[in-house]
Every structure is written in structure tokens, then in C-alpha cells.
Write an enzyme that holds these catalytic residues in place. Structure first.
Site, short mmCIF file in Angstrom:
data_model
loop_
_atom_site.label_atom_id
_atom_site.label_comp_id
_atom_site.label_asym_id
_atom_site.label_seq_id
_atom_site.Cartn_x
_atom_site.Cartn_y
_atom_site.Cartn_z
N CYS A 90 10.89 42.15 29.35
CA CYS A 90 9.70 41.57 29.20
C CYS A 90 8.29 42.53 29.71
O CYS A 90 8.42 43.37 30.27
CB CYS A 90 9.46 40.73 30.08
SG CYS A 90 8.30 39.59 30.25
N ASN A 91 7.40 42.67 28.21
CA ASN A 91 6.62 43.55 28.30
C ASN A 91 5.52 43.43 29.75
O ASN A 91 4.52 43.79 31.26
CB ASN A 91 5.74 43.96 27.24
CG ASN A 91 6.12 44.36 26.33
OD1 ASN A 91 6.42 45.81 26.22
ND2 ASN A 91 7.25 43.82 25.23
N CYS A 200 5.40 42.69 22.76
CA CYS A 200 6.34 41.79 23.41
C CYS A 200 7.67 41.37 23.22
O CYS A 200 7.57 41.77 21.92
CB CYS A 200 5.27 40.65 23.09
SG CYS A 200 5.95 38.88 23.54
#
Ligand code: DGL
Length: 293
Positions: A90-91, A200
Site C-alpha cells: 500500500c503506497n 496506488c
């Protein structure tokens, strides 16, 4: 069956010693499945355990403390159940919490960040679009990354409001989604962008939608394959590669929500037909407040 045992008292140092223990992969929701897909392709024999915090997605609309709180709690939950390494797929969670989580967990940790560097190397027009959550775009980590490559390349950064929610509903092609996406991409195309960073992990599932809007005018940068390689290097460095090279394992899936979208997306986009276990992972910010009338 290391993962079946709820061994919350198992010390982290013992948990990492088992090479047949699972690699934990975590995202706010379903986006990390795009990373899991790349990890499976690169490391087909590694046992994987995927946790989607879908009850609290999207993180991109949350405050920083909430993201740190959830990422830490889920990392600790996975470690307590024997995970030998953790991919924070998860960015947004990486941008806000990786440094904090690194201090807390005694296992190799792999984070993700938007592919600004590969995009700067690829772009011929020197105009690059970046689609990511608002939290990622405003993070110090991302701004520092951008500064490094922005001297001879223009980056058009667009928060992808609504896109995570669409993927969480398994919507990758509705007219509403296409209109939303076109509204984000058209200004990039008008400005001459020839490269698009998917910042994302939910967005690779919109790959086809993006292509149907932009055709071949945008080359898409998705870092999931690079993340899988990084995981491979970390497992090798720490002597954690599984020795069971004959087994082709189905990942274990867990969700803090009902898991139905996760089951659907895993089946339709990854071709994995698996049960999704419901889990409750308490954390400071999600525990019900007690003693308040
Ligand atoms: N997949 C997450 C990311 O890469 C989505 C964050 C969110 O839940 O907003 O940033």
C-alpha cells in the site's frame, strides 16, 4: 500449518526462523492483490497470507495517525501468526508509516512507492502523470522522491478520489468510473504526458479502463514486479526462502470486512478461487471507547 495457529505469544525472533512460514502481504483493501499477483509469479512456492483492511479502506481519506495505527496493528498480527516477512502493499501506508513499523517489527519489511524514477527514465516528452491517493501525494516521502527527479521532468500529480472505492466494489469498467478516470487522465494527455505512474496498488486493476481512455498514448508504470523482486532479494539475504519447492500453494486470504469483494476479485482477476477468512484486528484507533456515556 503455521498460519492456522493463533500464536500471539510467539516471539518474533522465533517466528522468522521458519522458512516455510508465510510471507505476509497487507493493504488497506484489495489493491495489494496486484502485488500478490506479481509475488506469486516470481515466487510460486512461497506460502502467502494476505490481509485486506477493507473495513477501514480507503486509507487515502484517513489521518496520518490512523494509518500508522492500523499498519502497525496488522503487521504485529501477522508477525504473531508466524509471518517471516511483510510486504506493505500500500503506497499510502508505506508513505505514512513504514519508518514507524520498521522499528516495531523484527522481520524484513518491504514497502512500496510510486514509480517516479522509472517514469522519469522512460518519458520522452518529459511530462509524466502521477495518479495516487491524496495522502501519498502530500507525504514528505513522496515529495522528497519527486524533488529528486523533477528538475528535468514535469510531474502532473492527480489524487485519484473515488478510484479505490470503485475497485473495492469490484467496479473496473462502469460508465461512472470511466467518466471519473477520463476526468483525471485528460488534463495529463492535454499537457503532453506520455507516461503514467500508478501510485496506488488498487490502480493496476484499472489498467484496461486506462488503456481504453488513453490508448497507447500513455505508458503505464506499475511497480509490482519490482516489489516482488525486492521481496525475493530480502528472502535470499535473510535465508528465508522456502525449501519446499514442489508445493504450489494457494494464498491464505483474510479481511476485516466480509471478504466478498476480495473473493470475487481474486477469482475474476487473479484466477484464484479461495475462501476469505474474516478477522478482527483491534487497534488503538478502532477499539470502541469505553467508559463514555
Ligand atoms: N492500495 C492503497 C495504496 O496503494 C490504497 C490506499 C487507500 O486505501 O486509499 O495507496
Amino acid at each position: 500449518m503455521l498460519f492456522e495457529v493463533a500464536s500471539s505469544s510467539l516471539p518474533a525472533e522465533r517466528a522468522v526462523s521458519g522458512t516455510s512460514a508465510p510471507v505476509g502481504i497487507f493493504d488497506s483493501g484489495l489493491g495489494g492483490l496486484s502485488v500478490l499477483r506479481a509475488v506469486r509469479a516470481a515466487l510460486p512456492h512461497e506460502p502467502l497470507a494476505y490481509v485486506a483492511d477493507s473495513l477501514y479502506a480507503p486509507y487515502g481519506e484517513r489521518d496520518d495517525d490512523f494509518i500508522v495505527d492500523r499498519t502497525t496493528a496488522i503487521g504485529e498480527w501477522l508477525v504473531a501468526r508466524g509471518a517471516k516477512a511483510l510486504v506493505v502493499a500500500c503506497n499510502t501506508a508505506t508513505a505514512q508509516s513504514i519508518a514507524h513499523v520498521r522499528e516495531r517489527l523484527a522481520i524484513p519489511l518491504i514497502g512500496v512507492e510510486p514509480g517516479v524514477k522509472p517514469a522519469a527514465l522512460l518519458s520522452k516528452t518529459r511530462v509524466v502523470g502521477v495518479l495516487a491517493t491524496a495522502v501519498t501525494l502530500r507525504s514528505l516521502r513522496f515529495q522528497t522522491l519527486l524533488d529528486r527527479y523533477a528538475s528535468d521532468c514535469r510531474f502532473i500529480c492527480q489524487p485519484g478520489h473515488g478510484l479505490v472505492q470503485a475497485v473495492e466494489r469490484c467496479d473496473t469498467s462502469s460508465p461512472e468510473l470511466m467518466a471519473l478516470l477520463a476526468g483525471y487522465l485528460q488534463p495529463m494527455l492535454d499537457a503532453g504526458a506520455d507516461t503514467l505512474v500508478l501510485g496506488c496498488t488498487h490502480y493496476p486493476f484499472l489498467d484496461e479502463a486506462i488503456r481504453s481512455i488513453a490508448g497507447d498514448r500513455l505508458q503505464i508504470v506499475d511497480t509490482s514486479v519490482a516489489i516482488a523482486r525486492q521481496l525475493e532479494r530480502q528472502l535470499d539475504t535473510h535465508g528465508l526462502r522456502t525449501v519446499d519447492t514442489d508445493a504450489l500453494l494457494v494464498p491464505r486470504f483474510f479481511s476485516t470486512a466480509d471478504g466478498e469483494s476480495q473473493r470475487q476479485l481474486a477469482a475474476s482477476l487473479l484466477g484464484i478461487d479461495a475462501r476469505v477468512g474474516h478477522v478482527v484486528i483491534p487497534s488503538r484507533r478502532t477499539r470502541p471507547l469505553s467508559g463514555i456515556a
